[in-house]
Design an enzyme around this catalytic site. Structure first.
Site, PDB file in Angstrom:
ATOM      1  N   HIS A  48       0.765  -0.973   0.128  1.00 12.92           N
ATOM      2  CA  HIS A  48      -0.082  -0.112   0.025  1.00 12.92           C
ATOM      3  C   HIS A  48       0.928   1.403   0.042  1.00 12.92           C
ATOM      4  O   HIS A  48       0.778   2.073  -0.791  1.00 12.92           O
ATOM      5  CB  HIS A  48      -0.911  -0.019   1.187  1.00 12.92           C
ATOM      6  CG  HIS A  48      -1.506   1.328   1.271  1.00 12.92           C
ATOM      7  ND1 HIS A  48      -1.302   2.337   2.359  1.00 12.92           N
ATOM      8  CD2 HIS A  48      -2.800   1.655   0.880  1.00 12.92           C
ATOM      9  CE1 HIS A  48      -1.944   3.345   2.402  1.00 12.92           C
ATOM     10  NE2 HIS A  48      -2.895   2.962   1.638  1.00 12.92           N
ATOM     11  N   GLY A  94      -4.145  38.545 -14.886  1.00  9.98           N
ATOM     12  CA  GLY A  94      -3.580  38.546 -13.349  1.00  9.98           C
ATOM     13  C   GLY A  94      -4.723  37.907 -12.629  1.00  9.98           C
ATOM     14  O   GLY A  94      -5.439  38.542 -11.973  1.00  9.98           O
ATOM     15  N   CYS A 133      -0.730  35.099 -16.293  1.00  5.04           N
ATOM     16  CA  CYS A 133       0.599  35.226 -15.266  1.00  5.04           C
ATOM     17  C   CYS A 133       0.277  35.192 -14.023  1.00  5.04           C
ATOM     18  O   CYS A 133       0.965  35.503 -13.169  1.00  5.04           O
ATOM     19  CB  CYS A 133       1.213  36.493 -15.890  1.00  5.04           C
ATOM     20  SG  CYS A 133       0.200  38.043 -15.247  1.00  5.04           S
TER      21      CYS A 133
END
Length: 964
Positions: free
Chosen positions: A574, A890, A955
């Site tokens: 696991h 932005g 950006c």
């Protein structure tokens, strides 16, 4: 036996006068636990007396009557229980799907002759639809059956049923009678295929009940094996197989798994009992227990039930319905929910339940079970990577309870089985076009394939496998291969590594070694519990999670850690599977360590048999590539883009339709960005150029000084900015560089009122006193600076700053061109909300550039654009696009202003929003498509309606989030 025989006679003689009540029924159920004789007696009474009350008591359906099904209270939740009906031999009536809220049949058969039309032309969409309804496991079991692999017969209960089962408005955790009759009918198809009977004490059929969602969730969901065992079946299985040890072993396994998964009895209670028996017998391994020992274990396991006021159900149909319900409920269990949150798994109906004939790997030395990847999930090498155990069942391998053998040893022990298995793996890879994670069982020399799914892998392996599937194996085309690599895989390859693994200093730090289960370098402080990892994470402290063995309950700690170290478990345990999927370095099966969670202590037995003790909070480093455990905080080095990664990224560049640019504020950043394949700089934050000590002093004089001091400061800043831009243009020769003019509030550059040394120095520079300076700093503070004097507002009110920055950009561009550099500047105006703001700033930029051109007697090309970060700019994008050369979203500020959330303060409420489901994601991490996304879409449409060639980019942080 004599007593039972006499009761049978009494039943037959006195049936017409017997008043059968629940008390009598319960006595009979205790006397006839195998259910077959009890069922016959009950049916006899029902047929003769047409007594509905009697039928209810026995759980028998009387044709033409209606009655309730008995509810059994088990561990605080109620589940409907139905025994086999007297009309089991006949097919159930056709379901009215709409009545039960279903669109599709609740049952899908697989294996043993269950076929459908040729699937070679099945589209990806059709396969995805199969997985959506049948889950990945169910769909793949059907697929393996169709391509001719040996798959034990069974059936899948659909994810749609899980959705209805878990909904309080629909089935409310109860399976309707008519749907359950479909399940009972499907059992007969398995019985026919296997030639055995479910619940029969003489020729028993055992079943596995497994979960399977559309998207693989390894270790997070529930499985019950050996279902159908009871006292009578155990004896019958021993007689049928002439293998009492096998029968007893299967029984004790079922008692433990059923108790843990279905009735929530802690697994540790069962482990304590079997450990006690082994201690009493003086043995170490489960495989050393004799048949009598295992029966003793089973007896003690039943007492575990009794101590918790629970009764193990001897009725196999009760077992089945309880198990199916438990698997469905597991979909909403804490660990499954957490895993889906971490993996961002949404919009699934639930898990399917796969009911399948058991095949047994625990029937002796000619039997076994294993898990195998068709390629190495750590390196991507085209070699089988797996493990198996002889005389074991599948859970032994994945749970990490026993350390298994490498798959290569199977070739020596069972060469014919190995060859068949290797051929099956090749078939599966070609069929699915990807590396597979396969589970298999060998029963007395015969191979059975139990599961296949696309294997989880680390970043290095993902890229190599993708490249090899194209170049070496000719299985995939480049576009298909690119789709096999996740963005997270590439992120892993950009993580640090240990720089000098051959060095003396590195070698001296190695204290022990385990199995290299998941690659990478991890450095952190030892933590022994989930809670400690979470606490460390909140405090910014990196953790190494250390466990004896991990379980699905450790998911939060595993995800929050830098790396994972376990004493037990193999390469397919696991811990290993989950760690690889998440890119966490992991070392398993480190047998030289002893983990004492209670005291927060790790004891390592060194090569000379001496011991060294480490405590919670001590630094430890893990090399997941080699399995080496190192003491202390080891140094790591940055990665490099070479070899397969370089080739793969070239393929990506050939087909991508967007450019990927970098955030870079210095020449050094620009150089690194270009080395990593950036197509330019999408955001150069000029304010970041001001934070060096000599520069920030000039900025402070600009803000706080008089006119002459401010002018002098601007001249000094011009020199710094121009030099920085020249260096960036040199590194980005021929690529665009987007330069954002000053954006943050000016007060961010001012000193703290508590910093007397800086205040005193600055006061001397300005010819002022500290007290006067403090007053100036105070008056510069704003109530809400994020919405105050910043961005274009700063440029409009302090145009000299914009003139200086523009001059620096244009002069640097001309200087670069003179040096033979192809400089391509884009100047970006921040925080525009009205076209008039942009128009003002663009005019100032262009007039300043014209002055420089006139002074230098030469010119250059440049563009002027803006950031879209105010909702009003998005709404009026068509007006701004008439003036701007480009847009750049932005997205951080656009999110902040759209939601009205302060991104600096969201920590106080967003966690609660996520927990309550008000938000599915932190909107500052993953884009809000419903709100912010609509503004972005509107901006693109409006902007390009007036300027079809408008360049548009992102950006904000969302640009680096794969899901965004």
């Amino acid at each position: 036996k004599l007593l039972k025989s006499k009761i049978c006679n009494i039943f037959c003689d006195l049936h017409s006068r017997l008043y059968c009540n629940l008390k009598v029924v319960n006595i009979l159920k205790m006397m006839f636990p195998s259910t077959s004789l009890l069922f016959f007696l009950g049916a006899y009474l029902v047929v003769l007396d047409k007594n509905v009350e009697t039928a209810d008591a026995f759980g028998i359906r009387v044709p033409g009557t209606t009655h309730s099904r008995a509810n059994i209270k088990t561990n605080s939740f109620a589940l409907n229980v139905a025994s086999k009906s007297v009309d089991d031999a006949t097919a159930p009536a056709q379901l009215n799907l709409e009545e039960f809220g279903l669109q599709y049949s609740p049952i899908s058969l697989f294996g043993a002759g269950q076929t459908r039309e040729d699937t070679s032309s099945t589209t990806a969409a059709e396969k995805a639809e199969d997985k959506k309804l049948l889950g990945g496991k169910g769909a793949n079991l059907a697929e393996m059956s169709h391509i001719g692999l040996s798959v034990p017969p069974g059936f899948t209960i659909t994810t749609e049923c899980c959705k209805q089962f878990c909904s309080t408005n629909d089935w409310n955790q109860k399976i309707p009678t008519d749907v359950w009759n479909q399940v009972i009918s499907s059992i007969t198809t398995i019985e026919d295929a296997m030639g055995s009977s479910f619940g029969s004490p003489t020729n028993p059929l055992l079943l596995s009940v497994r979960s399977g969602a559309a998207i693989s969730m390894p270790g997070m969901m529930d499985t019950v094996l050996n279902l159908g065992m009871n006292d009578a079946v155990c004896a019958g299985l021993a007689a049928k197989t002439s293998n009492t040890r096998f029968a007893n072993d299967s029984y004790r396994r079922f008692l433990e798994m059923f108790g843990n998964v279905v009735l929530d009895i802690p697994r540790s209670l069962f482990e304590d009992e079997i450990d006690d028996v082994k201690y009493e017998k003086g043995i170490m391994e489960d495989s050393e227990l004799s048949a009598d020992d295992l029966m003793e274990v089973a007896t003690r396991f039943k007492k575990v039930y009794q101590r918790r006021d629970l009764v193990f159900p001897q009725d196999v149909m009760v077992q089945l319905e309880l198990a199916v319900g438990a698997v469905f409920r597991g979909w909403m269990g804490a660990r499954a929910v957490k895993y889906r949150q971490v993996e961002h798994i949404r919009n699934l109906m639930g898990t399917a339940v796969n009911v399948q004939a058991m095949v047994f790997g625990n029937m002796g030395e000619s039997s076994g079970t294993g898990v195998c990847f068709t390629r190495d999930p750590n390196t991507g090498e085209n070699t089988l990577f797996g493990e198996f155990l002889i005389d074991a069942q599948g859970e032994d391998v994945v749970a990490g309870v026993r350390t298994p053998k490498p798959i290569s040893e199977l070739k020596t022990l069972m060469p014919e089985v190995y060859d068949e298995f290797e051929g099956n793996c090749d078939i599966l890879e070609h069929h699915y076009g990807d590396m597979q994670d396969v589970e298999f069982t060998i029963q007395e020399g015969k191979l059975y394939m139990l599961q296949t799914r696309n294997g989880k892998r680390g970043g290095e392996a993902a890229v190599k496998i993708a490249v090899d599937l194209v170049v070496e194996d000719n299985i995939l085309g480049k576009v298909e291969a690119i789709g096999k690599v996740l963005p997270e895989h590439l992120d892993q390859l950009l993580h640090p590594r240990f720089p000098d693994v051959e060095g003396v200093e590195y070698g001296d730090a190695v204290v022990t070694k385990g199995l290299p289960a998941s690659p990478g370098a991890a450095v952190g402080r030892l933590a022994f519990t989930n809670e400690k990892v979470v606490e460390n994470e909140k405090n910014g402290i990196p953790s190494i999670l250390v466990r004896d063995e991990t379980s699905p309950d450790d998911i939060e700690g595993m995800y929050g850690s830098e790396g994972i170290l376990t004493a037990r478990g193999g390469m397919t345990s696991h811990a290993a599977v989950v760690a690889r999927g998440w890119g966490r370095p992991c070392i398993c099966g480190c047998t030289t360590i002893n983990v004492d969670e209670a005291s927060g202590q790790l004891t390592v037995t060194l090569a000379d048999n001496s011991q060294k003790v480490y405590h919670e909070g001590d630094f430890m480093s893990l090399n997941g590539n080699t399995g080496e455990v190192l003491e202390g905080e080891q140094l790591v080095a940055p990665p490099a883009i070479t070899g397969n990664l370089k080739a793969f990224m070239k393929w990506v560049d050939d087909i991508r339709t967007v450019d990927v640019l970098a955030n870079a504020d210095t020449p050094a950043d620009a150089k690194e960005a270009r080395k990593n394949g950036a197509s330019g700089i999408g955001l150069c934050r000029t304010e970041h150029m001001f934070f060096l000590p000599e520069r920030i002093s000039q900025v402070r004089q600009l803000i706080l000084g008089d006119e002459d001091q401010a002018t002098a400061a601007l001249q000094e800043l011009l020199k710094y900015q121009r030099a920085d831009f020249e260096g960036i243009f040199k590194e980005m020769d021929g690529l665009p560089v987007t330069i954002r003019l000053l954006d943050p509030p000016l007060h961010e550059f001012l000193p703290s009122l508590e910093d007397d040394a800086i205040l005193s120095s600055l006061a001397n520079q300005l010819g002022s006193t500290v007290e006067q300076l403090k007053e100036q700093v105070k008056t510069s503070e704003e109530v809400n600076p994020m919405l105050g004097l910043r961005g274009c507002r700063l440029g409009i009110t302090r145009p000299s700053i914009i003139e200086m920055q523009t001059r620096a950009v244009i002069e640097a561009t001309l200087n670069a061109i003179d040096a033979g550099i192809d400089a391509k500047p884009d100047i970006m105006v921040p925080l525009v909300g009205k076209v008039e703001e942009f128009r003002d700033q663009a005019a100032l930029i262009r007039s300043t550039a014209d002055k420089v051109f006139e002074e230098r007697g030469k010119s250059c090309d440049f563009k002027v654009g803006t950031m879209i970060e105010i909702p009003r700019a998005a709404l009026t994008a068509h007006k701004i696009a008439e003036e701007a050369d480009f847009f750049s979203f932005g997205s951080n500020d656009l999110t902040q202003m759209t939601f009205g959330y302060s991104r600096d303060d969201v920590g106080s409420f967003v966690p609660s929003y996520l927990e309550k489901g008000i938000l599915l994601d932190d909107p500052f991490v993953t884009i809000d498509t419903e709100g912010v996304g609509q503004l972005i879409k509107m901006t693109v449409e409006k902007g390009r309606s007036v300027n079809p060639d408008l360049k548009i980019g992102v950006c904000g942080e969302h640009g680096g989030d794969p899901r965004s």
